[in-house]
Design a protein around this motif. Structure first.
Motif, short mmCIF file in Angstrom:
data_model
loop_
_atom_site.label_atom_id
_atom_site.label_comp_id
_atom_site.label_asym_id
_atom_site.label_seq_id
_atom_site.Cartn_x
_atom_site.Cartn_y
_atom_site.Cartn_z
N SER A 130 14.83 -18.84 97.12
CA SER A 130 14.54 -17.41 97.24
C SER A 130 14.76 -16.96 98.67
O SER A 130 14.50 -17.73 99.62
N SER A 134 7.75 -15.39 99.48
CA SER A 134 6.65 -15.34 98.51
C SER A 134 7.14 -15.48 97.08
O SER A 134 6.75 -14.70 96.20
N PRO A 135 7.97 -16.44 96.77
CA PRO A 135 8.51 -16.52 95.40
C PRO A 135 7.47 -16.88 94.35
O PRO A 135 7.66 -16.56 93.17
N THR A 136 6.37 -17.55 94.74
CA THR A 136 5.34 -17.93 93.76
C THR A 136 4.00 -17.28 94.05
O THR A 136 2.97 -17.70 93.53
N TYR A 157 9.72 -17.26 89.06
CA TYR A 157 9.58 -17.05 90.49
C TYR A 157 10.42 -15.84 90.91
O TYR A 157 11.31 -15.39 90.18
N TYR A 185 7.49 -9.94 93.68
CA TYR A 185 6.87 -11.25 93.48
C TYR A 185 5.51 -11.11 92.80
O TYR A 185 4.87 -12.10 92.45
N THR A 449 5.65 -22.65 96.68
CA THR A 449 6.68 -22.25 97.63
C THR A 449 6.74 -23.27 98.76
O THR A 449 5.71 -23.68 99.29
N TYR A 456 13.97 -20.10 100.92
CA TYR A 456 12.75 -20.83 100.59
C TYR A 456 12.96 -21.58 99.26
O TYR A 456 13.67 -21.10 98.37
N VAL A 458 11.57 -23.24 95.68
CA VAL A 458 10.54 -23.23 94.65
C VAL A 458 10.46 -24.65 94.11
O VAL A 458 11.40 -25.15 93.49
#
Length: 525
Positions: A130, A134-136, A157, A185, A449, A456, A458
Motif C-alpha cells: 500500500s 494505514s492499510p489495516t 486492506y 482505510y 501493517t 508498506y 500487508v
C-alpha cells in the motif's frame, strides 16, 4: 626416572647421610647455595614436565575417531595448536560438547512431543502493498476471516486508492481478487459462514455498507447502502446477530457533534432496509464495537473521553437498549479495544489503558475482575480472537514494533493465561494488528501493517496452531494397531474409542489391571 624425580632423590639422600655437626661454616654455605639452586632446578623441571604433559594431552581427542583430523589441524593452524596447549582447553571442549548433546536431545524431545500448543515463529506472508501507512487501520475493526466452506483465508486492506481483497488456501501464497471503489482505510468486515455472505461497512461521506457473496475465489458485491449520511461519521464496526440481522456501530465527530450511534437491519441478511438509528452516548469517543449474543441480543462497547470504557446491552425481546451504560473501566487516552463473544453468551474484552494490556470477561450481566496481560508502557494495537472448538482465547498486541501474544483458557482468571507473552514477529515496524473474529480450524490468524515508508507491506500470519495436547492409554489386551481408536482410552484402564495420540500427545502403556498388555502394531508409513 625423570630429571625432577632424580634431583628430589639426591637431595633426600644427601640430608639422610650427612651429619651437620661435622660441617664447617663454609660447607654449610655451599650446601645452602646448592640447595637453593636445586630448588630452582626442581621448579624449572616441574614446568618442563607440565609442558610435556600438555603437549601429550593436546594430541588426544575425546572421540578417538577424530584424532587424525585433530592432528592435521595442529600441524596446519598455529592458533589451533596453541589453543590446545592451554590447561583449560579440554574442559572447555567437554562443556561445549555437553551443551551440544543436551541441545540435540531437547530438540528431538520437543520435535516429537511438542508442548500444550505449538507456535512456529516463521516469516509472515505478504498479502499486498500500500502507498498508505494505514492499510489495516484500525485494530478494533475486523479485516480478515476464514471461509470454511471453500477453505480460503481472506484479507482486506487499503492499497492507497481503494479497498483491496485477496484470498489464500494456506495463508502463505496470496492471490488478488479485486477491489471495492472506496478510497479509505476506515472500514470493517464481517463474515457469516452459514450464509456465505460478507458485509463491508465503510466510511464514505457518511457510513455505507456493502453485501458480498463469496464463491471459491471471488466476491460478488451489491450496491452500497448509506445508513449514516453525516460527513463526520467514521470508524464503523459491523457484525451480525444470532437472527442474522446486521448491526453497524460508529461514531461522529465535529462539526456534526460528538456521539456513538448503532443501527440494525430490519430483515435478516438484508442491507436495503434499516431500523432507526440509536444514540448510545452523546460524548466524544475513541473506539467502539458491537458483539453478538444469544436470542438476537447484542452488546456495544465504547471508550468515552468523559465516562471511560463503557458498555450497553440491546435486548431483542424488548427492542431496547440499556438506559444507563455500565462502567467497565476508567478513561485513558490510549483506550483501544477488541472483543469477542462465545457460545455461552460471555464477552471477552481486550483493551489498552495507559500502555497496559488488560482483559475482562462479561458473564451473566456482570463484568469480572481486571486481568493484566502485559504492563509494558509501549504496548498498542490490541486484538483478540476465540477458537470456537474449545473457547480458548488468543490475545495479540504490539510492543515496541514487535507483536506479542498470550493464550487464555476457561475460566480466564489470571492463572489461566500464559505466564509470559510470546514474541510472534519483531522485524521492522509492525502496527495496526487485527485478528479474525474467531478461529474455526486449527490455526490462529491475523494481519497487520509492516514498514515505515511507502510501499508498506500487508502481512498475514497463521503459524500458530490451536491444537491441544492430550493423554491416551493403551488398553488392548491381545494385539492391535496404533491407529485403531478402539485401542485407546482417555483414562487408565477405561473404555476405548478415544482419539489416537499424535505429535504433542502423551501415550501411556501402564498395563492397568494386568490385562492391557496386548502387542502394539505400527504401520510402516
Amino acid at each position: 626416572m625423570s630429571l625432577l624425580g632424580g634431583l628430589k632423590k639426591f637431595l633426600k639422600n644427601y640430608k639422610r647421610h650427612n651429619n651437620p655437626r661435622f660441617l664447617l661454616p663454609k660447607d654449610k654455605e655451599k650446601i645452602d647455595t646448592l640447595s637453593k639452586e636445586g630448588m630452582e632446578y626442581m621448579k624449572k623441571l616441574r614446568e618442563i614436565d607440565e609442558k610435556l604433559i600438555a603437549i601429550q594431552n593436546s594430541t588426544r581427542t575425546t572421540i578417538p575417531q577424530l584424532g587424525a583430523i585433530h592432528n592435521y589441524f595442529r600441524m596446519r593452524a598455529k592458533w589451533y595448536y596453541n589453543w590446545h596447549l592451554k590447561p583449560y582447553a579440554s574442559k572447555v571442549h567437554e562443556g561445549i560438547l555437553g551443551v551440544y548433546i543436551v541441545t540435540i536431545f531437547l530438540g528431538i524431545v520437543f520435535g516429537i512431543f511438542g508442548g500444550p500448543y505449538k507456535s512456529v515463529i516463521a516469516a509472515p506472508a505478504t498479502v499486498g502493498t500500500s502507498t498508505s501507512g494505514s492499510p489495516t487501520t484500525y485494530s478494533f475493526q475486523r479485516k480478515t476471516f476464514y471461509d470454511s466452506t471453500n477453505s480460503k483465508y481472506w484479507s482486506f486492506y487499503y492499497n492507497g486508492t481503494a479497498i483491496a481483497y485477496s484470498y489464500s488456501s494456506d495463508g502463505a501464497s496470496w492471490t488478488s481478487s479485486g477491489t471495492v471503489a472506496e478510497n479509505t482505510y476506515d472500514f470493517s468486515v464481517w463474515y457469516n459462514s452459514g450464509t456465505g455472505n460478507v458485509y463491508l461497512a465503510v466510511k464514505s461521506a457518511g457510513i455505507k455498507i456493502y453485501k458480498g457473496t463469496i464463491s471459491a475465489t471471488s466476491i460478488s458485491w451489491s450496491s452500497g447502502t448509506s445508513i449514516g449520511n453525516d460527513t463526520g461519521n467514521l470508524e464503523p464496526y459491523v457484525t451480525q446477530d444470532s437472527n442474522n440481522k446486521i448491526w453497524v456501530i460508529w461514531k461522529t465527530m465535529p462539526p456534526e457533534g460528538v456521539a456513538v450511534y448503532a443501527r440494525r437491519s430490519t430483515n435478516a441478511s438484508d442491507i436495503t432496509t434499516w431500523d432507526s438509528t440509536a444514540t448510545l452516548v452523546n460524548e466524544p469517543c475513541l473506539d467502539q464495537l458491537i458483539v453478538p449474543l444469544a436470542s438476537g441480543d447484542v452488546y456495544a462497547i465504547y471508550v468515552s473521553c468523559a465516562s471511560g470504557l463503557s458498555g450497553k446491552k440491546y435486548t431483542n425481546s424488548t427492542s431496547s437498549w440499556d438506559t444507563t451504560a455500565t462502567a467497565i473501566d476508567s478513561y485513558a487516552y490510549s483506550g483501544r479495544i477488541s472483543a469477542v463473544s462465545d457460545s455461552s453468551g460471555n464477552i471477552h474484552l481486550l483493551y489498552l489503558k495507559s500502555g497496559t494490556i488488560y482483559y475482562k470477561k462479561y458473564s451473566s450481566g456482570v463484568w469480572g475482575s481486571t486481568i493484566t496481560l502485559d504492563s509494558n508502557t509501549t504496548n498498542d494495537f490490541p486484538t483478540i480472537t476465540i477458537n470456537t472448538s474449545d473457547n480458548s482465547l488468543w490475545a495479540f498486541w504490539g510492543r515496541s514494533n514487535a507483536i506479542y501474544y498470550k493464550k487464555g483458557v476457561s475460566p480466564y482468571a489470571s492463572g489461566n493465561w500464559d505466564t509470559n507473552a510470546t514474541s510472534l514477529y519483531s522485524t521492522g515496524t509492525n502496527t495496526y494488528i487485527t485478528a479474525g473474529y474467531n478461529t474455526t480450524g486449527s490455526k490462529v490468524y491475523l494481519e497487520w501493517t509492516n514498514g515505515s515508508a511507502s510501499p508498506y507491506n500487508v502481512y498475514f500470519d497463521n503459524s500458530i496452531s490451536t491444537s491441544t495436547a492430550v493423554t491416551r492409554y493403551w488398553i488392548n489386551n491381545t494385539s492391535g494397531n496404533w491407529n485403531d481408536t478402539a485401542n485407546w482410552s482417555a483414562t487408565s484402564g477405561g473404555a476405548g474409542g478415544a482419539s489416537v495420540p499424535g505429535a504433542g500427545d502423551t501415550a501411556i502403556f501402564d498395563n492397568a489391571g494386568g490385562t492391557h498388555n496386548g502387542a502394539l502394531i505400527l504401520n510402516a508409513n
